[in-house]
Design a protein around this motif. Structure first.
Motif, PDB file in Angstrom:
ATOM      1  N   MET A   1       0.822  -1.195   0.000  1.00  0.00           N
ATOM      2  CA  MET A   1       0.000   0.000   0.000  1.00  0.00           C
ATOM      3  C   MET A   1       0.863   1.256   0.000  1.00  0.00           C
ATOM      4  SD  MET A   1      -3.200  -0.639  -0.168  1.00  0.00           S
ATOM      5  CE  MET A   1      -2.759  -1.967  -1.269  1.00  0.00           C
ATOM      6  N   PRO A   2       0.586   2.197  -0.908  1.00  0.00           N
ATOM      7  CA  PRO A   2       1.265   3.500  -0.832  1.00  0.00           C
ATOM      8  C   PRO A   2       0.872   4.246   0.438  1.00  0.00           C
ATOM      9  CG  PRO A   2       0.277   3.142  -3.005  1.00  0.00           C
ATOM     10  CD  PRO A   2      -0.240   2.057  -2.108  1.00  0.00           C
ATOM     11  N   ALA A   3       1.650   5.281   0.742  1.00  0.00           N
ATOM     12  CA  ALA A   3       1.404   6.030   1.985  1.00  0.00           C
ATOM     13  C   ALA A   3       0.108   6.822   1.923  1.00  0.00           C
ATOM     14  CB  ALA A   3       2.579   6.965   2.265  1.00  0.00           C
TER      15      ALA A   3
ATOM     16  N   GLU B   1     -11.402  17.360   1.988  1.00  0.00           N
ATOM     17  CA  GLU B   1     -11.865  18.716   2.297  1.00  0.00           C
ATOM     18  C   GLU B   1     -11.221  19.230   3.571  1.00  0.00           C
ATOM     19  OE1 GLU B   1     -14.082  22.046   1.277  1.00  0.00           O
ATOM     20  OE2 GLU B   1     -14.281  20.142   0.212  1.00  0.00           O
ATOM     21  N   LYS B   2     -11.087  18.353   4.543  1.00  0.00           N
ATOM     22  CA  LYS B   2     -10.510  18.755   5.834  1.00  0.00           C
ATOM     23  C   LYS B   2      -8.999  18.960   5.745  1.00  0.00           C
ATOM     24  CE  LYS B   2     -10.010  17.121  10.592  1.00  0.00           C
ATOM     25  NZ  LYS B   2     -10.299  16.011  11.541  1.00  0.00           N
ATOM     26  N   GLU B   3      -8.320  18.077   5.016  1.00  0.00           N
ATOM     27  CA  GLU B   3      -6.858  18.124   4.924  1.00  0.00           C
ATOM     28  C   GLU B   3      -6.423  18.693   3.580  1.00  0.00           C
ATOM     29  OE1 GLU B   3      -5.116  17.467   7.476  1.00  0.00           O
ATOM     30  OE2 GLU B   3      -6.586  16.431   8.734  1.00  0.00           O
ATOM     31  N   ALA B   4      -7.067  19.762   3.136  1.00  0.00           N
ATOM     32  CA  ALA B   4      -6.766  20.319   1.815  1.00  0.00           C
ATOM     33  C   ALA B   4      -5.332  20.834   1.713  1.00  0.00           C
ATOM     34  CB  ALA B   4      -7.752  21.435   1.478  1.00  0.00           C
ATOM     35  N   LYS B   5      -4.741  21.256   2.810  1.00  0.00           N
ATOM     36  CA  LYS B   5      -3.380  21.799   2.771  1.00  0.00           C
ATOM     37  C   LYS B   5      -2.318  20.699   2.652  1.00  0.00           C
ATOM     38  CE  LYS B   5      -4.530  25.930   5.474  1.00  0.00           C
ATOM     39  NZ  LYS B   5      -4.205  26.724   6.683  1.00  0.00           N
ATOM     40  N   ARG B   6      -2.682  19.482   2.988  1.00  0.00           N
ATOM     41  CA  ARG B   6      -1.691  18.395   2.948  1.00  0.00           C
ATOM     42  C   ARG B   6      -1.672  17.657   1.619  1.00  0.00           C
ATOM     43  NH1 ARG B   6      -1.592  15.233   8.765  1.00  0.00           N
ATOM     44  NH2 ARG B   6      -1.357  17.072  10.101  1.00  0.00           N
ATOM     45  N   GLY B   7      -2.791  17.584   0.945  1.00  0.00           N
ATOM     46  CA  GLY B   7      -2.847  16.867  -0.326  1.00  0.00           C
ATOM     47  C   GLY B   7      -4.256  16.843  -0.867  1.00  0.00           C
ATOM     48  N   ASN B   8      -4.376  16.440  -2.137  1.00  0.00           N
ATOM     49  CA  ASN B   8      -5.690  16.421  -2.782  1.00  0.00           C
ATOM     50  C   ASN B   8      -5.943  15.118  -3.538  1.00  0.00           C
ATOM     51  OD1 ASN B   8      -3.881  16.751  -4.853  1.00  0.00           O
ATOM     52  ND2 ASN B   8      -4.656  18.743  -5.533  1.00  0.00           N
ATOM     53  N   LEU B   9      -5.204  14.083  -3.220  1.00  0.00           N
ATOM     54  CA  LEU B   9      -5.380  12.775  -3.866  1.00  0.00           C
ATOM     55  C   LEU B   9      -5.170  11.684  -2.831  1.00  0.00           C
ATOM     56  CD1 LEU B   9      -3.905  11.517  -7.216  1.00  0.00           C
ATOM     57  CD2 LEU B   9      -3.382  10.278  -5.127  1.00  0.00           C
ATOM     58  N   LEU B  10      -6.040  10.680  -2.855  1.00  0.00           N
ATOM     59  CA  LEU B  10      -5.859   9.546  -1.949  1.00  0.00           C
ATOM     60  C   LEU B  10      -6.331   8.266  -2.630  1.00  0.00           C
ATOM     61  CD1 LEU B  10      -8.820   8.553  -0.640  1.00  0.00           C
ATOM     62  CD2 LEU B  10      -8.535  10.644   0.667  1.00  0.00           C
ATOM     63  N   LEU B  11      -5.798   7.168  -2.152  1.00  0.00           N
ATOM     64  CA  LEU B  11      -6.166   5.826  -2.612  1.00  0.00           C
ATOM     65  C   LEU B  11      -7.027   5.182  -1.545  1.00  0.00           C
ATOM     66  CD1 LEU B  11      -5.729   3.428  -4.654  1.00  0.00           C
ATOM     67  CD2 LEU B  11      -3.769   2.779  -3.241  1.00  0.00           C
TER      68      LEU B  11
ATOM     69  N   VAL C   1      -5.339   2.572 -18.429  1.00  0.00           N
ATOM     70  CA  VAL C   1      -3.915   2.825 -18.226  1.00  0.00           C
ATOM     71  C   VAL C   1      -3.335   1.674 -17.408  1.00  0.00           C
ATOM     72  CG1 VAL C   1      -2.196   4.416 -17.322  1.00  0.00           C
ATOM     73  CG2 VAL C   1      -4.335   5.302 -18.288  1.00  0.00           C
ATOM     74  N   PRO C   2      -2.504   0.817 -18.007  1.00  0.00           N
ATOM     75  CA  PRO C   2      -1.919  -0.296 -17.238  1.00  0.00           C
ATOM     76  C   PRO C   2      -0.798   0.196 -16.328  1.00  0.00           C
ATOM     77  CG  PRO C   2      -1.101  -0.322 -19.493  1.00  0.00           C
ATOM     78  CD  PRO C   2      -2.104   0.782 -19.436  1.00  0.00           C
ATOM     79  N   CYS C   3      -0.746  -0.346 -15.139  1.00  0.00           N
ATOM     80  CA  CYS C   3       0.291  -0.010 -14.157  1.00  0.00           C
ATOM     81  C   CYS C   3       0.717  -1.295 -13.463  1.00  0.00           C
ATOM     82  CB  CYS C   3      -0.210   1.006 -13.135  1.00  0.00           C
ATOM     83  SG  CYS C   3      -0.734   2.589 -13.855  1.00  0.00           S
ATOM     84  N   ALA C   4       2.007  -1.404 -13.229  1.00  0.00           N
ATOM     85  CA  ALA C   4       2.516  -2.635 -12.615  1.00  0.00           C
ATOM     86  C   ALA C   4       2.113  -2.732 -11.148  1.00  0.00           C
ATOM     87  CB  ALA C   4       4.037  -2.696 -12.752  1.00  0.00           C
ATOM     88  N   THR C   5       2.185  -1.624 -10.414  1.00  0.00           N
ATOM     89  CA  THR C   5       1.863  -1.621  -8.988  1.00  0.00           C
ATOM     90  C   THR C   5       0.978  -0.419  -8.672  1.00  0.00           C
ATOM     91  OG1 THR C   5       3.816  -0.313  -8.389  1.00  0.00           O
ATOM     92  CG2 THR C   5       4.085  -2.717  -8.451  1.00  0.00           C
ATOM     93  N   LEU C   6       0.499  -0.382  -7.446  1.00  0.00           N
ATOM     94  CA  LEU C   6      -0.292   0.769  -7.004  1.00  0.00           C
ATOM     95  C   LEU C   6       0.573   2.024  -6.885  1.00  0.00           C
ATOM     96  CD1 LEU C   6      -2.539  -0.918  -4.285  1.00  0.00           C
ATOM     97  CD2 LEU C   6      -3.230  -0.154  -6.565  1.00  0.00           C
ATOM     98  N   TYR C   7       1.861   1.847  -6.640  1.00  0.00           N
ATOM     99  CA  TYR C   7       2.759   2.998  -6.626  1.00  0.00           C
ATOM    100  C   TYR C   7       2.823   3.644  -8.007  1.00  0.00           C
ATOM    101  CZ  TYR C   7       4.341   1.306  -2.077  1.00  0.00           C
ATOM    102  OH  TYR C   7       4.398   0.902  -0.771  1.00  0.00           O
ATOM    103  N   ASP C   8       2.816   2.800  -9.044  1.00  0.00           N
ATOM    104  CA  ASP C   8       2.826   3.333 -10.407  1.00  0.00           C
ATOM    105  C   ASP C   8       1.531   4.067 -10.726  1.00  0.00           C
ATOM    106  OD1 ASP C   8       5.339   2.229 -10.769  1.00  0.00           O
ATOM    107  OD2 ASP C   8       4.534   0.335 -11.528  1.00  0.00           O
ATOM    108  N   VAL C   9       0.408   3.603 -10.150  1.00  0.00           N
ATOM    109  CA  VAL C   9      -0.863   4.304 -10.344  1.00  0.00           C
ATOM    110  C   VAL C   9      -0.774   5.730  -9.801  1.00  0.00           C
ATOM    111  CG1 VAL C   9      -3.299   4.325  -9.703  1.00  0.00           C
ATOM    112  CG2 VAL C   9      -2.206   2.180 -10.355  1.00  0.00           C
ATOM    113  N   ILE C  10      -0.262   5.856  -8.583  1.00  0.00           N
ATOM    114  CA  ILE C  10      -0.138   7.182  -7.967  1.00  0.00           C
ATOM    115  C   ILE C  10       0.849   8.047  -8.744  1.00  0.00           C
ATOM    116  CG2 ILE C  10       0.411   8.410  -5.840  1.00  0.00           C
ATOM    117  CD1 ILE C  10      -2.117   6.676  -5.713  1.00  0.00           C
ATOM    118  N   ASN C  11       1.990   7.483  -9.132  1.00  0.00           N
ATOM    119  CA  ASN C  11       3.004   8.252  -9.866  1.00  0.00           C
ATOM    120  C   ASN C  11       2.463   8.721 -11.214  1.00  0.00           C
ATOM    121  OD1 ASN C  11       4.823   7.887  -7.779  1.00  0.00           O
ATOM    122  ND2 ASN C  11       5.714   6.044  -8.694  1.00  0.00           N
ATOM    123  N   TYR C  12       1.672   7.885 -11.873  1.00  0.00           N
ATOM    124  CA  TYR C  12       1.127   8.271 -13.170  1.00  0.00           C
ATOM    125  C   TYR C  12       0.209   9.489 -13.031  1.00  0.00           C
ATOM    126  CZ  TYR C  12      -1.550   8.027 -17.516  1.00  0.00           C
ATOM    127  OH  TYR C  12      -2.149   8.330 -18.715  1.00  0.00           O
TER     128      TYR C  12
END
Length: 380
Positions: A160-162, A177-187, A230-241
């Motif tokens: 699992m990615p972080a 919405e609550k943590e908008a300053k920390r990031g805007n994408l999650l898995l 979009v094919p990705c080898a791992t979930l990390y590749d999904v996030i990086n893409y």
């Protein structure tokens, strides 16, 4: 509407039901008559029945409800229905009331994997819905093998990615919405438990949320399920893409709370009752494991010389059981006249051979008969 490149019809999942529907979302001003195919748990739309490439699709994984629309259409035979998903509400117009009931039955049965009981259909049509549900269950089993998702430690801990958060769709929107300053994408986990989803949030006259499905393939890889997967080898590749293709506008939401650097505890003074925060020494040795007990050997040489040896009692031989004396057999003595003296050596040898062949019991009987005869003569 421009034609989108997609999978051809022969590459789509099993088609359970198809026909013409007029599609109109609440943000569209006009409706379009499209050939609609329910393949797997997705509605695919074509401009015409003979076309091989679909122009758009609607995933039913976010299905909420499907119901009749009582509003009148200019075509008196037509019947309307409203399909509500988590992302949008769509209005369809079927050619007649029977087709509307069939579309409602197939959409709800495939989305919920059970045949609803509130349908006004014939027994044969209900049987067709049950067959569609069985085929869809078998398709899901083949697409998502049980052994892939039966190891939650591997999928949810090691791979699992972080930015993975075990939240629902609504909870993901609230968290972004609550943590908008920390990031805007999650898995996050997918709806069916065998897939994943990406939730993003951006500001454009308010919060705009997007949800993308991430499916797992047979070989263990993943794919972002859009019009052009979009094919990705791992979930990390999904996030990086997603991060790289959006020029890093999307930022993974990683929430890491700080951890203590030292071990501390609250100590209370028994004399004055005051309490204070104390820190444990950092050079404490780890607790030692007690040695494993060694089993004693029977050999006397392995024993400690300082040990006290207790005298062992002398072993006495076991006593034999006393048997009563057995009396010697009594011999029966008969007063028989002495045999005549042998006349010669030959007669002696003959008598000895004869005696050796005489039966002792027969001899005793003869002696008794002789005594009885003598007693009878004496009485006369």
């Amino acid at each position: 509407m421009a034609k989108r490149a997609g999978r051809q019809r022969n590459q789509l999942p099993t088609c359970y039901y198809e026909g013409y529907l007029e599609k109109r979302s609440f943000k569209d001003k006009t409706s379009r008559k499209l050939w609609t195919c329910l393949c797997g748990n997705t509605l695919f739309f074509f401009n015409d029945k003979r076309e091989a490439d679909y122009i758009e699709k609607l995933d039913l994984s976010g299905f909420v409800s499907v119901a009749d629309d009582s509003s009148q259409d200019r075509n008196l035979d037509a019947a309307r229905l409203n399909l509500k998903t988590k992302d949008e509400n769509i209005r369809f117009t079927a050619p007649n009331a029977e087709a509307r009931e069939l579309w409602k039955g197939y959409i709800q049965s495939v989305a919920e994997l059970t045949v609803p009981s509130s349908l006004n259909l014939l027994p044969g049509q209900i049987h067709m819905l049950r067959e569609a549900v069985d085929k869809e269950k078998e398709r899901i089993k083949n697409v998502f093998p049980p052994d892939v998702s039966s190891s939650p430690y591997i999928t949810l801990q090691a791979d699992m990615p972080a930015c993975y958060h075990s939240v629902s769709r609504l909870e993901a929107e609230l968290l972004l919405e609550k943590e908008a300053k920390r990031g805007n994408l999650l898995l996050r986990p997918g709806r069916d438990g065998n897939s994943f989803a990406i939730t993003t949030r951006q500001d454009h006259d308010g919060s705009i949320f997007r949800h993308y499905r991430v499916t797992r393939k047979h070989d263990g890889s993943f794919a972002i399920d859009v019009d052009n997967p979009v094919p990705c080898a791992t979930l990390y590749d999904v996030i990086n893409y997603l991060v790289e293709k959006t020029d890093r506008v999307l930022v993974p939401l990683i929430i890491e709370e700080p951890y203590e650097k030292n071990i501390s505890f609250i100590w209370s003074d028994n004399e004055n009752g005051e309490k204070s925060v104390q820190q444990a020494p950092s050079n404490l040795a780890p607790p030692s494991v007690p040695p494993r007990p060694v089993e004693e050997k029977e050999d006397s040489s392995a024993e400690d010389s300082s040990a006290v040896v207790l005298p062992q009692p002398e072993k006495t031989p076991p006593k034999k059981a006393m048997m009563p004396p057995i009396p010697a057999p009594r011999r029966l003595t008969l007063n028989t006249p002495p045999p005549p003296p042998p006349s010669s050596a030959s007669s002696t040898n003959t008598d000895s051979k004869t005696k050796s062949h005489i039966n002792p019991l027969g001899q005793t009987i003869s002696e008794l008969k002789l005594k009885l005869e003598q007693k009878a003569k004496s009485q006369e």
